[in-house]
Write a protein that holds these residues in place. Structure first.
Motif, short mmCIF file in Angstrom:
data_model
loop_
_atom_site.label_atom_id
_atom_site.label_comp_id
_atom_site.label_asym_id
_atom_site.label_seq_id
_atom_site.Cartn_x
_atom_site.Cartn_y
_atom_site.Cartn_z
N UNK A 1 0.98 -1.17 0.15
CA UNK A 1 -0.03 0.14 -0.05
C UNK A 1 0.91 1.15 0.02
N UNK A 2 2.01 1.27 0.49
CA UNK A 2 3.11 2.21 0.41
C UNK A 2 3.87 2.52 -0.95
N UNK A 3 3.49 1.75 -1.89
CA UNK A 3 4.35 1.77 -3.03
C UNK A 3 3.59 2.89 -3.84
N UNK A 4 4.38 3.90 -4.25
CA UNK A 4 4.05 5.12 -4.81
C UNK A 4 4.35 5.06 -6.37
N UNK B 1 5.02 -2.44 10.41
CA UNK B 1 4.28 -1.35 10.23
C UNK B 1 5.00 -0.59 9.28
N UNK B 2 4.06 0.10 8.36
CA UNK B 2 4.44 1.03 7.28
C UNK B 2 5.36 2.25 7.94
N UNK B 3 4.91 2.78 9.02
CA UNK B 3 5.70 3.94 9.45
C UNK B 3 6.83 3.46 10.35
N UNK B 4 7.00 2.26 10.91
CA UNK B 4 8.19 1.92 11.60
C UNK B 4 9.13 1.73 10.43
N UNK B 5 8.56 1.21 9.30
CA UNK B 5 9.77 1.03 7.97
C UNK B 5 10.48 2.19 7.47
N UNK B 6 9.58 3.14 7.33
CA UNK B 6 9.84 4.73 6.97
C UNK B 6 10.76 5.05 8.21
N UNK C 1 9.30 18.21 6.52
CA UNK C 1 8.08 17.86 5.73
C UNK C 1 7.81 16.38 5.98
N UNK C 2 8.68 15.33 6.05
CA UNK C 2 8.63 14.21 6.16
C UNK C 2 8.26 13.93 7.86
N UNK C 3 8.84 14.51 8.73
CA UNK C 3 8.26 14.31 9.90
C UNK C 3 6.76 14.75 10.26
N UNK C 4 6.25 15.65 9.77
CA UNK C 4 4.96 16.04 9.45
C UNK C 4 4.23 14.96 8.79
N UNK C 5 4.72 14.30 7.89
CA UNK C 5 3.88 13.27 7.17
C UNK C 5 3.97 11.92 8.16
N UNK D 1 0.95 7.36 3.54
CA UNK D 1 2.23 6.51 3.43
C UNK D 1 2.72 7.06 2.27
N UNK D 2 2.15 6.79 0.82
CA UNK D 2 2.78 7.13 -0.24
C UNK D 2 3.34 8.42 -0.45
N UNK D 3 2.89 9.49 0.33
CA UNK D 3 3.21 10.80 0.31
C UNK D 3 4.48 10.88 1.01
N UNK D 4 4.63 10.20 1.94
CA UNK D 4 5.87 10.07 2.76
C UNK D 4 6.85 9.55 2.01
N UNK D 5 6.54 8.45 1.45
CA UNK D 5 7.71 7.55 0.58
C UNK D 5 8.31 8.62 -0.43
#
Length: 510
Positions: free
Chosen positions: A326-329, A415-420, A439-443, A461-465
């Motif tokens: 789901x995080x794949x952009x 967890x996707x957030x854990x991975x990021x 900007x990434x911390x805010x995402x 998730x994709x915007x953070x990626x």
């Protein structure tokens, strides 16, 4: 309760990969052997950096640790959090607390109770122990309350809907308080969990012997009486090791797939969250210049690397999640095409019209590092391969942060957030420069506060990626499946994405 299917498209990916495998001329998804109840399975893999999930320093450790520990939750084949030690969970307070219900009658392998109080002490140890490597994942945990012997409530300092997924991996593995309160360092060699097996013998650098744990909550699905985890000292000898009976199942280099099939072995390609990557420390010159790191991304021919170094087994990728996650952009798919001329232009704009000279640090120079070296040379990035011992890699690259460029693989997280957070976060193990754009911390906050069943979750998730891929220096290369060769005596292996399990596996008598 299980939340929702976080990685539903990957279920399709699993089917596709296995189907392609079956159609690919012999690499098989394996037939299910009848096998026997009992027996010993010898797995050629790697020993973990430690048997303590709190101080484990390698993502790959989760596979061995899952033999001896159970986590609060686990992931299903599509990456959803489902029942583990806990059978249900419910959020309250706008996402600032979550109450878990444990199975009744749980015990650790030594017979002591695994109740809500044990979970409380184990989770808080992960948060507070000085040398904990999971502390950053638990920073938002204010406290853990015991509601009843089978219920505990995690209190959070802010809404965080990632907790059920987070507790499916090393962060959620429950360690027996009796063990770590008596001698925390001893846990590194004497695991104290409630997993499917218990450690009976450990020979560092060689092997670990384990017995089935009769008190494991899902012991009915563990058919192996004994388990031997054996290191593979020389990958080129894996096929011979399987033929001789040294291993029953072993990680197989892609280069040996044909040889394994010719030897009559079963070969499994199991989709995983692993992505090969060039780790770049952007606090070390010349990578402190963003144009140099951008040049690096155009200087690698990912398709050629996959074809030659990966023997075509996998998929070109420019981001930390595999296609289907789901995080794949999809908007990033063609962001960095191979373009050495553009890389040279960027170097010139960065003030290096004659190119740059940098060390490329690796413990295994053959294969991908040598090919990367040749590709970078064409773009004006001249590298000298610096060889280090395998045991030094984590320490030099991720602890001391004094390596500029190093090939590695990212194993992914539950967890996707854990991975990021691992690859881009300010304390991320695989973020050697330890700098994260605001900007990434805010995402990250948007992901954390968005329930996984919210329609906007995947986009968050994709915007953070996208921010991480464009603004941070990691050079993503290609995804790789777990490749196993196994004796025909061993039944089909489960296709779990995040961790290799052996639930349901049987081995027939010789």
């Amino acid at each position: 309760m299980p939340v929702r299917r976080l990685l539903r498209p990957l279920a399709l990916l699993v089917s596709v990969v296995l189907a392609l495998t079956a159609c690919g001329g012999g690499t098989q998804s394996a037939t299910t052997g009848s096998g026997s109840e009992g027996g010993t399975l010898k797995w050629g893999w790697t020993l973990p950096t430690t048997w303590d999930p709190v101080t484990s320093s390698a993502g790959n450790d989760v596979n061995a640790l899952s033999l001896v520990y159970s986590a609060v939750t686990r992931l299903d084949d599509t990456g959803d959090a489902v029942s583990g030690l806990a059978t249900a969970w419910k959020y309250a307070d706008g996402g600032k607390s979550v109450t878990f219900t444990l199975r009744a009658g749980l015990t650790f392998s030594d017979g002591s109770p695994l109740d809500a109080e044990a979970v409380r002490r184990s989770v808080l140890r992960g948060r507070d122990q000085k040398d904990s490597l999971i502390a950053s994942q638990l920073r938002g945990v204010k406290d853990v309350e015991v509601v009843s012997p089978t219920e505990f409530r995690i209190l959070l300092d802010r809404p965080d809907y990632q907790i059920p997924n987070l507790l499916a991996g090393k962060t959620g593995m429950i360690v027996n308080p009796r063990a770590f309160e008596a001698d925390a360092k001893a846990v590194g060699a004497k695991p104290a969990g409630a997993g499917p097996f218990t450690l009976t013998q450990l020979v560092p650098g060689s092997h670990a012997n384990l017995d089935r744990n009769p008190s494991y909550y899902d012991v009915a699905n563990i058919h192996l009486a004994k388990f031997e985890l054996k290191t593979v000292s020389e990958p080129a000898t894996v096929v011979a090791g399987l033929q001789s009976g040294q291993f029953d199942v072993a990680m197989l280099p892609a280069a040996q797939i044909d040889a394994a099939k010719a030897a009559g072995l079963k070969v499994d390609l199991i989709p995983s969250l692993t992505v090969r990557v060039l780790d770049v420390n952007n606090r070390i010159a010349p990578f402190d210049n963003p144009k140099v790191t951008e040049a690096l991304k155009y200087a690698v021919d990912r398709a050629a690397l996959l074809e030659t170094s990966g023997f075509g087994v996998g998929e070109v990728n420019t981001q930390p999640f595999p296609k289907g996650h789901l995080g794949y952009n999809p908007g990033l798919e063609n962001l960095y095409p191979y373009d050495p001329a553009k890389a040279r232009k960027l170097l010139a704009e960065a003030g290096f019209p004659n190119g740059v000279d940098i060390p490329l640090t690796t413990a295994t120079p053959e294969g991908l590092p040598e090919q990367v070296q040749e590709q970078l040379k064409a773009a004006g990035i001249r590298t000298t391969i610096k060889l280090i011992a395998p045991a030094q890699h984590t320490q030099l690259v991720y602890v001391q942060h004094n390596v500029a460029l190093a090939p590695d693989g990212f194993v992914g997280r539950e967890s996707p957030l854990q991975a990021l957070g691992v690859v881009y976060g300010p304390e991320g193990l695989m973020n050697p420069g330890r700098n994260t754009p605001k900007a990434l911390l805010e995402q990250f906050d948007r992901i954390r506060t968005t329930p996984p069943d919210d329609p906007g979750y995947a986009k968050a998730v994709q915007d953070a990626v996208a921010i991480g891929v464009k603004e941070l220096p990691n050079v993503w290369l290609f995804t790789t499946p777990r490749i196993f060769a196994r004796s025909p005596r061993v039944s089909e292996l489960p296709a779990n994405l995040a961790v290799q399990r052996f639930d349901g596996v049987r081995v027939a008598n010789p």
